[in-house]
Enzyme design. Structure first.
Site, PDB file in Angstrom:
ATOM      1  N   ASP A   9       0.861  -1.179   0.000  1.00 54.08           N
ATOM      2  CA  ASP A   9       0.000   0.000   0.000  1.00 54.08           C
ATOM      3  C   ASP A   9       0.906   1.241   0.000  1.00 54.08           C
ATOM      4  OD1 ASP A   9      -2.378   1.657   0.489  1.00 54.08           O
ATOM      5  OD2 ASP A   9      -1.551   1.879   2.511  1.00 54.08           O
ATOM      6  N   TYR A  11      -0.111   5.212   0.609  1.00 59.89           N
ATOM      7  CA  TYR A  11      -0.328   6.272   1.599  1.00 59.89           C
ATOM      8  C   TYR A  11      -0.433   5.703   3.011  1.00 59.89           C
ATOM      9  CZ  TYR A  11      -1.570   8.680  -2.690  1.00 59.89           C
ATOM     10  OH  TYR A  11      -1.551   9.184  -3.971  1.00 59.89           O
ATOM     11  N   ARG A  40      -9.241  13.147   6.108  1.00 62.21           N
ATOM     12  CA  ARG A  40      -8.835  11.753   5.901  1.00 62.21           C
ATOM     13  C   ARG A  40     -10.010  10.798   6.105  1.00 62.21           C
ATOM     14  NH1 ARG A  40      -6.085   7.784   3.372  1.00 62.21           N
ATOM     15  NH2 ARG A  40      -5.529   6.066   4.728  1.00 62.21           N
ATOM     16  N   SER A 115      -2.427   0.768  -4.953  1.00 62.44           N
ATOM     17  CA  SER A 115      -2.939   1.920  -4.203  1.00 62.44           C
ATOM     18  C   SER A 115      -4.285   2.401  -4.724  1.00 62.44           C
ATOM     19  CB  SER A 115      -1.911   3.057  -4.314  1.00 62.44           C
ATOM     20  OG  SER A 115      -2.437   4.268  -3.835  1.00 62.44           O
ATOM     21  N   ASN A 116      -5.064   2.993  -3.800  1.00 65.33           N
ATOM     22  CA  ASN A 116      -6.277   3.715  -4.189  1.00 65.33           C
ATOM     23  C   ASN A 116      -5.950   4.929  -5.055  1.00 65.33           C
ATOM     24  OD1 ASN A 116      -8.431   2.278  -3.056  1.00 65.33           O
ATOM     25  ND2 ASN A 116      -8.392   3.409  -1.117  1.00 65.33           N
TER      26      ASN A 116
END
Lengths: 212, 212
Positions: A9, A11, A40, A115-116
């Site tokens: 991942d 972040y 967030r 990752s998103n």
């Protein structure tokens, strides 16, 4: 059998979003912590909600939307230049201190990011950080966010193996990967409990340097 | 054309979860607010995460899991009798003060509940409250949580019309119903901003009595 590839991942796992928090504090003194926290929280929620609504938009848009919501809720003035400055901060995040040692340790093994983040955020970030991976994979290819199984399947497809060791500091992300079928290492820098989602990480690490 | 049926969210819209918060405070004095807040946050998150992971379990299980997580994170001792007491409180929630007047106003119109709640939680709650509906629909029939379109489709199928007015105090739920195609009334008792999910409610109500 050890994993054939490691998938990370981005972040919060490899890259520290602290710089974004600091920029919030500079722009709105005394409000940085509250803003970053709400921003967030909504950023994640919007990825889940839009995925369930089948209304995917890229993470850069979700991130801007969550920022606009958070500023509205906290009654902080937001204009385009401030929003742009914060989005820019996302492109220049520092890697966590334990990343360099870990990268040396895994040299020669296949390694990727999953990752998103949309490519417009993720590619400059990796480039600017100087870290090198065999693949930088974005959920944008499947138009749904983590922890949907389609996302984890992307790594298997791109790397040509299901024997993947997945590494995330987000417990729910780690458990999503576990549910999909990967070996999972949860980086628990904060010492929080495991989320109750019906799965357990294979191993809990205090730092990335503990990666086997 | 006015809606042919009104469909209501249950928790937080018709029924006030304050009693659960109060019970938390009784069980762990001084910690009730922090516990309720974390519990509720994880309860929602787990519905979204499990839906995306395709690992549905009934809302009663999600609610117990979220409670166990929240107590663990806050280092509050939880045993079966405390967990049972809190789950019991969910079965005896009071309706908000504006519900009685609204129910009188809509008398004669088709009205239903559409809730994340599993039948083991929802049916006793509605029974105990004395409110009467044409249908009490649980996402348990489709094994995925709000705001997945399958959930809103359930109301259309059961009520035999798509001309539905959907009423929720959860903005994301209201927008999920809007994305599906219903006319949507967001009950914004707290005066918070609209979530940024690409849709707007048709009408924002300060109280259920403002329902047209």
């Amino acid at each position: 059998m050890p994993p054939e590839a490691l998938v990370f991942d981005a972040y919060g796992t490899l890259y520290d979003v602290h710089a974004v928090i600091a920029r919030c504090e500079t722009l709105w003194p005394g409000k940085g912590a509250a803003l970053s926290q709400l921003w967030r929280a909504r950023q994640l929620e919007y990825t889940w909600l839009r995925s369930l609504m089948r209304r995917y938009v890229p993470f850069s848009q979700v991130t801007r939307d969550a920022l606009a919501y958070a500023c509205g809720a906290l009654e902080l003035p937001l204009d385009k230049s401030r929003a742009d400055a914060l989005m820019q901060a996302y492109l220049n995040l520092a890697a966590f201190p334990d990343v360099a040692g870990m990268m040396r340790k895994i040299r020669g093994r296949k390694a990727a990011i999953l990752s998103n983040g949309s490519p417009d955020m993720l590619d400059p970030l990796v480039q600017n950080s100087g870290l090198a991976f065999d693949a930088v994979l974005s959920v944008d290819a499947v138009k749904i966010f983590k922890p949907a199984p389609e996302v984890y399947a992307l790594a298997e497809k791109q790397l040509g193996t299901k024997r993947i060791g997945f590494v995330s500091s987000n417990c729910w992300d780690a458990l999503g990967a576990k549910s999909y079928g990967y070996t999972v290492y949860w980086v628990n820098r904060g010492g929080t409990p495991v989320d109750r989602l019906g799965f357990q990480p294979d191993q809990v690490l205090g730092s990335l340097e503990e990666l086997p």
